[in-house]
Design a protein around this motif. Sequence first.
Motif, PDB file in Angstrom:
ATOM      1  N   UNK A  15       0.807  -1.212   0.000  1.00  0.00           N
ATOM      2  CA  UNK A  15       0.000   0.000   0.000  1.00  0.00           C
ATOM      3  C   UNK A  15       0.836   1.256   0.000  1.00  0.00           C
ATOM      4  N   UNK A  16       0.137   2.381   0.088  1.00  0.00           N
ATOM      5  CA  UNK A  16       0.779   3.691   0.041  1.00  0.00           C
ATOM      6  C   UNK A  16       0.338   4.551   1.210  1.00  0.00           C
ATOM      7  N   UNK A  17       1.188   5.502   1.528  1.00  0.00           N
ATOM      8  CA  UNK A  17       0.901   6.433   2.603  1.00  0.00           C
ATOM      9  C   UNK A  17       1.715   7.696   2.351  1.00  0.00           C
ATOM     10  N   UNK A  18       1.167   8.837   2.733  1.00  0.00           N
ATOM     11  CA  UNK A  18       1.921  10.078   2.652  1.00  0.00           C
ATOM     12  C   UNK A  18       2.013  10.699   4.031  1.00  0.00           C
ATOM     13  N   UNK A  64      14.704   3.958  -2.688  1.00  0.00           N
ATOM     14  CA  UNK A  64      14.757   4.492  -4.049  1.00  0.00           C
ATOM     15  C   UNK A  64      13.741   3.789  -4.937  1.00  0.00           C
ATOM     16  N   UNK A  65      12.985   4.601  -5.666  1.00  0.00           N
ATOM     17  CA  UNK A  65      11.968   4.064  -6.548  1.00  0.00           C
ATOM     18  C   UNK A  65      10.635   3.823  -5.865  1.00  0.00           C
ATOM     19  N   UNK A  66      10.599   3.908  -4.552  1.00  0.00           N
ATOM     20  CA  UNK A  66       9.345   3.690  -3.810  1.00  0.00           C
ATOM     21  C   UNK A  66       8.875   4.944  -3.091  1.00  0.00           C
ATOM     22  N   UNK A  67       9.815   5.717  -2.557  1.00  0.00           N
ATOM     23  CA  UNK A  67       9.472   6.910  -1.779  1.00  0.00           C
ATOM     24  C   UNK A  67       9.850   8.161  -2.577  1.00  0.00           C
ATOM     25  N   UNK A  68       9.081   9.228  -2.359  1.00  0.00           N
ATOM     26  CA  UNK A  68       9.372  10.513  -2.981  1.00  0.00           C
ATOM     27  C   UNK A  68       9.236  11.616  -1.938  1.00  0.00           C
ATOM     28  N   UNK A  69      10.288  12.415  -1.811  1.00  0.00           N
ATOM     29  CA  UNK A  69      10.239  13.571  -0.929  1.00  0.00           C
ATOM     30  C   UNK A  69       9.937  14.811  -1.760  1.00  0.00           C
ATOM     31  N   UNK A  81       6.058  10.785   0.227  1.00  0.00           N
ATOM     32  CA  UNK A  81       5.106   9.868  -0.400  1.00  0.00           C
ATOM     33  C   UNK A  81       5.739   8.492  -0.405  1.00  0.00           C
ATOM     34  N   UNK A  82       5.046   7.514   0.188  1.00  0.00           N
ATOM     35  CA  UNK A  82       5.599   6.174   0.316  1.00  0.00           C
ATOM     36  C   UNK A  82       4.703   5.185  -0.422  1.00  0.00           C
ATOM     37  N   UNK A  83       5.266   4.498  -1.392  1.00  0.00           N
ATOM     38  CA  UNK A  83       4.544   3.504  -2.167  1.00  0.00           C
ATOM     39  C   UNK A  83       5.197   2.141  -2.007  1.00  0.00           C
ATOM     40  N   UNK A  84       4.466   1.121  -2.388  1.00  0.00           N
ATOM     41  CA  UNK A  84       4.977  -0.263  -2.312  1.00  0.00           C
ATOM     42  C   UNK A  84       5.566  -0.538  -0.937  1.00  0.00           C
ATOM     43  N   UNK A  85       4.823  -0.188   0.072  1.00  0.00           N
ATOM     44  CA  UNK A  85       5.332  -0.319   1.432  1.00  0.00           C
ATOM     45  C   UNK A  85       5.531  -1.777   1.815  1.00  0.00           C
ATOM     46  N   UNK A  86       6.557  -1.998   2.634  1.00  0.00           N
ATOM     47  CA  UNK A  86       6.916  -3.325   3.101  1.00  0.00           C
ATOM     48  C   UNK A  86       6.850  -3.350   4.626  1.00  0.00           C
ATOM     49  N   UNK A 123      16.928  20.802  13.975  1.00  0.00           N
ATOM     50  CA  UNK A 123      15.579  20.741  14.539  1.00  0.00           C
ATOM     51  C   UNK A 123      14.896  19.440  14.127  1.00  0.00           C
ATOM     52  N   UNK A 124      14.125  18.899  15.070  1.00  0.00           N
ATOM     53  CA  UNK A 124      13.445  17.619  14.838  1.00  0.00           C
ATOM     54  C   UNK A 124      11.986  17.703  15.247  1.00  0.00           C
ATOM     55  N   UNK A 125      11.153  16.996  14.504  1.00  0.00           N
ATOM     56  CA  UNK A 125       9.754  16.857  14.875  1.00  0.00           C
ATOM     57  C   UNK A 125       9.572  15.697  15.835  1.00  0.00           C
ATOM     58  N   UNK A 126       8.330  15.480  16.238  1.00  0.00           N
ATOM     59  CA  UNK A 126       8.058  14.470  17.272  1.00  0.00           C
ATOM     60  C   UNK A 126       7.885  13.068  16.691  1.00  0.00           C
ATOM     61  N   UNK A 127       7.749  12.957  15.383  1.00  0.00           N
ATOM     62  CA  UNK A 127       7.617  11.645  14.769  1.00  0.00           C
ATOM     63  C   UNK A 127       6.172  11.224  14.571  1.00  0.00           C
ATOM     64  N   UNK A 128       5.969  10.393  13.560  1.00  0.00           N
ATOM     65  CA  UNK A 128       4.655   9.820  13.293  1.00  0.00           C
ATOM     66  C   UNK A 128       4.839   8.336  12.988  1.00  0.00           C
ATOM     67  N   UNK A 129       4.005   7.506  13.580  1.00  0.00           N
ATOM     68  CA  UNK A 129       4.158   6.054  13.474  1.00  0.00           C
ATOM     69  C   UNK A 129       3.592   5.553  12.147  1.00  0.00           C
ATOM     70  N   UNK A 130       4.394   4.771  11.460  1.00  0.00           N
ATOM     71  CA  UNK A 130       3.951   4.076  10.254  1.00  0.00           C
ATOM     72  C   UNK A 130       4.090   2.586  10.512  1.00  0.00           C
ATOM     73  N   UNK A 131       2.991   1.868  10.352  1.00  0.00           N
ATOM     74  CA  UNK A 131       2.990   0.428  10.564  1.00  0.00           C
ATOM     75  C   UNK A 131       2.493  -0.257   9.304  1.00  0.00           C
ATOM     76  N   UNK A 132       3.300  -1.177   8.797  1.00  0.00           N
ATOM     77  CA  UNK A 132       2.949  -1.898   7.577  1.00  0.00           C
ATOM     78  C   UNK A 132       2.724  -3.357   7.941  1.00  0.00           C
ATOM     79  N   UNK A 133       1.526  -3.828   7.705  1.00  0.00           N
ATOM     80  CA  UNK A 133       1.187  -5.207   8.050  1.00  0.00           C
ATOM     81  C   UNK A 133       1.421  -6.124   6.857  1.00  0.00           C
ATOM     82  N   UNK A 134       1.783  -7.346   7.151  1.00  0.00           N
ATOM     83  CA  UNK A 134       2.078  -8.302   6.063  1.00  0.00           C
ATOM     84  C   UNK A 134       0.830  -9.059   5.638  1.00  0.00           C
TER      85      UNK A 134
END
Length: 134
Positions: A15-18, A64-69, A81-86, A123-134
Amino acid sequence: VQLQASGGGLVQAGGSLRVSCAASGLTFRRSAMGWFRQAPGKEREFVASIRSRGGTTNYAEFVKGRFTISRDNAKNMVYLEMNSLKPEDTAVYYCAAVRPSLSDSTIQSTWYLSSTQPAWYDYWGQGTQVTVSS
């Protein structure tokens, strides 16, 4: 300076997530930006970076080839932008910014290596959780 990451969540493999990062309190258009991630029990690792004017980007080999900043200097936003997530992409994703004076003074050839190093960012942000299920 505040960096507010958002957009993480649970997604199935393939799947994909931004994820987004809203910046305030700095001259965003002059700041290089980066995305890093940290999985449980692992060190924080570089994912992608983008120069202040947005024309130059850098990626870790494993995305490379999956994510775009990208960035929108008018909105003080940076995106990943995150595609083909693993499942191995599961992590907390952090955005980071470089102070404008350093960002401006870093020449192109040095920037590619510097932008992969957490210590280069101010400077750093607080982070956001990304979870990819199999």
